[in-house]
Design a protein around this motif. Sequence first.
Motif, PDB file in Angstrom:
ATOM      1  N   ASP A  71       0.822  -1.215   0.000  1.00 19.72           N
ATOM      2  CA  ASP A  71       0.000   0.000   0.000  1.00 19.72           C
ATOM      3  C   ASP A  71       0.856   1.265   0.000  1.00 19.72           C
ATOM      4  OD1 ASP A  71      -2.372  -1.544   0.094  1.00 19.72           O
ATOM      5  OD2 ASP A  71      -2.197  -1.711   2.266  1.00 19.72           O
ATOM      6  N   SER A  72       1.832   1.287  -0.885  1.00 21.24           N
ATOM      7  CA  SER A  72       2.700   2.451  -0.988  1.00 21.24           C
ATOM      8  C   SER A  72       2.916   2.803  -2.461  1.00 21.24           C
ATOM      9  CB  SER A  72       4.045   2.188  -0.302  1.00 21.24           C
ATOM     10  OG  SER A  72       4.749   1.151  -0.973  1.00 21.24           O
ATOM     11  N   GLU A  73       3.589   3.932  -2.699  1.00 24.24           N
ATOM     12  CA  GLU A  73       3.919   4.368  -4.052  1.00 24.24           C
ATOM     13  C   GLU A  73       5.357   4.872  -4.074  1.00 24.24           C
ATOM     14  OE1 GLU A  73       1.202   6.796  -6.309  1.00 24.24           O
ATOM     15  OE2 GLU A  73      -0.437   6.396  -4.912  1.00 24.24           O
ATOM     16  N   PHE A  74       6.025   4.658  -5.197  1.00 23.16           N
ATOM     17  CA  PHE A  74       7.381   5.172  -5.371  1.00 23.16           C
ATOM     18  C   PHE A  74       7.694   5.223  -6.861  1.00 23.16           C
ATOM     19  CE2 PHE A  74       7.591   0.585  -4.602  1.00 23.16           C
ATOM     20  CZ  PHE A  74       8.342   0.131  -5.668  1.00 23.16           C
ATOM     21  N   ASP A  75       8.766   5.925  -7.191  1.00 22.98           N
ATOM     22  CA  ASP A  75       9.245   6.002  -8.562  1.00 22.98           C
ATOM     23  C   ASP A  75      10.456   5.099  -8.725  1.00 22.98           C
ATOM     24  OD1 ASP A  75       7.416   7.903  -9.667  1.00 22.98           O
ATOM     25  OD2 ASP A  75       8.454   9.475  -8.540  1.00 22.98           O
ATOM     26  N   ALA A  76      10.466   4.306  -9.802  1.00 25.40           N
ATOM     27  CA  ALA A  76      11.592   3.425 -10.103  1.00 25.40           C
ATOM     28  C   ALA A  76      11.871   3.505 -11.598  1.00 25.40           C
ATOM     29  CB  ALA A  76      11.275   1.985  -9.691  1.00 25.40           C
ATOM     30  N   ALA A  77      13.050   3.930 -11.945  1.00 27.08           N
ATOM     31  CA  ALA A  77      13.467   4.039 -13.350  1.00 27.08           C
ATOM     32  C   ALA A  77      12.515   4.898 -14.168  1.00 27.08           C
ATOM     33  CB  ALA A  77      13.594   2.646 -13.972  1.00 27.08           C
TER      34      ALA A  77
ATOM     35  N   PHE B 244       9.321   5.100 -13.749  1.00 26.68           N
ATOM     36  CA  PHE B 244       7.985   4.520 -13.721  1.00 26.68           C
ATOM     37  C   PHE B 244       7.364   4.775 -12.349  1.00 26.68           C
ATOM     38  CE2 PHE B 244      10.305   2.141 -16.866  1.00 26.68           C
ATOM     39  CZ  PHE B 244       9.384   1.779 -17.839  1.00 26.68           C
ATOM     40  N   ARG B 245       6.064   5.062 -12.322  1.00 25.16           N
ATOM     41  CA  ARG B 245       5.350   5.207 -11.057  1.00 25.16           C
ATOM     42  C   ARG B 245       4.821   3.842 -10.652  1.00 25.16           C
ATOM     43  NH1 ARG B 245       6.007   8.231  -6.781  1.00 25.16           N
ATOM     44  NH2 ARG B 245       4.135   8.486  -5.546  1.00 25.16           N
ATOM     45  N   VAL B 246       5.164   3.415  -9.439  1.00 25.49           N
ATOM     46  CA  VAL B 246       4.829   2.067  -8.976  1.00 25.49           C
ATOM     47  C   VAL B 246       3.933   2.143  -7.749  1.00 25.49           C
ATOM     48  CG1 VAL B 246       5.756  -0.133  -8.149  1.00 25.49           C
ATOM     49  CG2 VAL B 246       7.051   1.204  -9.831  1.00 25.49           C
ATOM     50  N   ARG B 247       2.823   1.417  -7.790  1.00 24.42           N
ATOM     51  CA  ARG B 247       1.950   1.243  -6.624  1.00 24.42           C
ATOM     52  C   ARG B 247       2.014  -0.208  -6.177  1.00 24.42           C
ATOM     53  NH1 ARG B 247      -4.001   3.258  -7.812  1.00 24.42           N
ATOM     54  NH2 ARG B 247      -4.171   2.751  -5.589  1.00 24.42           N
ATOM     55  N   THR B 248       1.947  -0.438  -4.869  1.00 22.54           N
ATOM     56  CA  THR B 248       2.068  -1.791  -4.332  1.00 22.54           C
ATOM     57  C   THR B 248       0.757  -2.258  -3.719  1.00 22.54           C
ATOM     58  OG1 THR B 248       2.799  -1.062  -2.138  1.00 22.54           O
ATOM     59  CG2 THR B 248       4.502  -1.369  -3.819  1.00 22.54           C
ATOM     60  N   PHE B 249       0.503  -3.545  -3.844  1.00 20.11           N
ATOM     61  CA  PHE B 249      -0.735  -4.139  -3.345  1.00 20.11           C
ATOM     62  C   PHE B 249      -0.444  -5.525  -2.776  1.00 20.11           C
ATOM     63  CE2 PHE B 249      -1.972  -1.221  -6.689  1.00 20.11           C
ATOM     64  CZ  PHE B 249      -3.059  -0.555  -6.150  1.00 20.11           C
ATOM     65  N   GLY B 250      -1.277  -5.918  -1.800  1.00 22.51           N
ATOM     66  CA  GLY B 250      -1.166  -7.265  -1.249  1.00 22.51           C
ATOM     67  C   GLY B 250      -0.082  -7.357  -0.205  1.00 22.51           C
ATOM     68  N   SER B 251      -0.067  -8.498   0.496  1.00 19.12           N
ATOM     69  CA  SER B 251       0.897  -8.627   1.582  1.00 19.12           C
ATOM     70  C   SER B 251       1.473 -10.026   1.736  1.00 19.12           C
ATOM     71  CB  SER B 251       0.244  -8.234   2.913  1.00 19.12           C
ATOM     72  OG  SER B 251      -0.861  -9.077   3.193  1.00 19.12           O
ATOM     73  N   GLN B 252       0.848 -11.050   1.142  1.00 16.96           N
ATOM     74  CA  GLN B 252       1.365 -12.388   1.381  1.00 16.96           C
ATOM     75  C   GLN B 252       1.190 -13.295   0.165  1.00 16.96           C
ATOM     76  OE1 GLN B 252      -0.904 -13.580   4.842  1.00 16.96           O
ATOM     77  NE2 GLN B 252      -2.459 -14.611   3.609  1.00 16.96           N
ATOM     78  N   HIS B 253       2.059 -14.290   0.107  1.00 16.68           N
ATOM     79  CA  HIS B 253       2.048 -15.322  -0.922  1.00 16.68           C
ATOM     80  C   HIS B 253       0.780 -16.162  -0.777  1.00 16.68           C
ATOM     81  CE1 HIS B 253       3.435 -18.959  -3.038  1.00 16.68           C
ATOM     82  NE2 HIS B 253       4.477 -18.283  -3.485  1.00 16.68           N
ATOM     83  N   ALA B 254       0.279 -16.658  -1.896  1.00 17.82           N
ATOM     84  CA  ALA B 254      -0.870 -17.568  -1.837  1.00 17.82           C
ATOM     85  C   ALA B 254      -0.501 -18.831  -1.061  1.00 17.82           C
ATOM     86  CB  ALA B 254      -1.308 -17.934  -3.251  1.00 17.82           C
ATOM     87  N   LEU B 255      -1.490 -19.429  -0.417  1.00 19.52           N
ATOM     88  CA  LEU B 255      -1.259 -20.620   0.393  1.00 19.52           C
ATOM     89  C   LEU B 255      -0.899 -21.817  -0.484  1.00 19.52           C
ATOM     90  CD1 LEU B 255      -1.422 -22.015   3.214  1.00 19.52           C
ATOM     91  CD2 LEU B 255      -3.817 -22.537   2.655  1.00 19.52           C
TER      92      LEU B 255
END
Length: 224
Positions: free
Chosen positions: A100-106, A108-119
Amino acid sequence: MRLTKFTHACVRLEKPADTGTGHRVLTIDPGNFSEVEQALDGAEAFLVTHEHADHIDLPRAAAVLEASPRLEAWAPPSVAVALKEAAPSAADRIHTAETDSEFDAAGFRVRTFGSQHALIHPSVAMVANIGYLVDGEVFHPGDSFTVPPGAEVPTLLVPIHAPWSKVGEVLDFIIAVGARRAYPIHNALLNDWGTGIVEKHAQRIGDLYGTRYEHLEPGQTVDL
């Protein structure tokens, strides 16, 4: 934006630089089934969804980091720590990605979602997993069926096969995200016959719900 698929879960994104000359390059999940050096060649940054080796080849990625003084990396906390230990000279260019954050990489504007690997199974430890929405265009979910809340996803990368999924869940993911187009990732464990069976369903169901699913071979490039 141009997308190039590499083997399994790795993709490379390119777009023209704001200066009008050259390209900005961002890579996601350079894992040990993938062509790591090729995927990272000329990249300014790479993103890692989680710690499993098929999504981050630590020795090879660390070697590229140390040999490329402009290359940066973003990854979940445990991966960021491991990368810093493997590539100490690049430690200041390795960043922790939080959900649930945002940042710039290369560029590109990047947004993040989710928190865990599927079971996978109750006896298999759960690890952190972050999905990345890049420039509001491409969503890479890593090893999850995370649906980005409140975000429109024009291009979806679909984990087409995994030890943690079944075909019905893949189809439900395509339906739930509702992207205009979708392409496969996470398919190195399928042979051509298995790929054809799963993708036939993805194409048919995707068409019913307005998503055009297309197969990509490793090394194949599409313009979005």
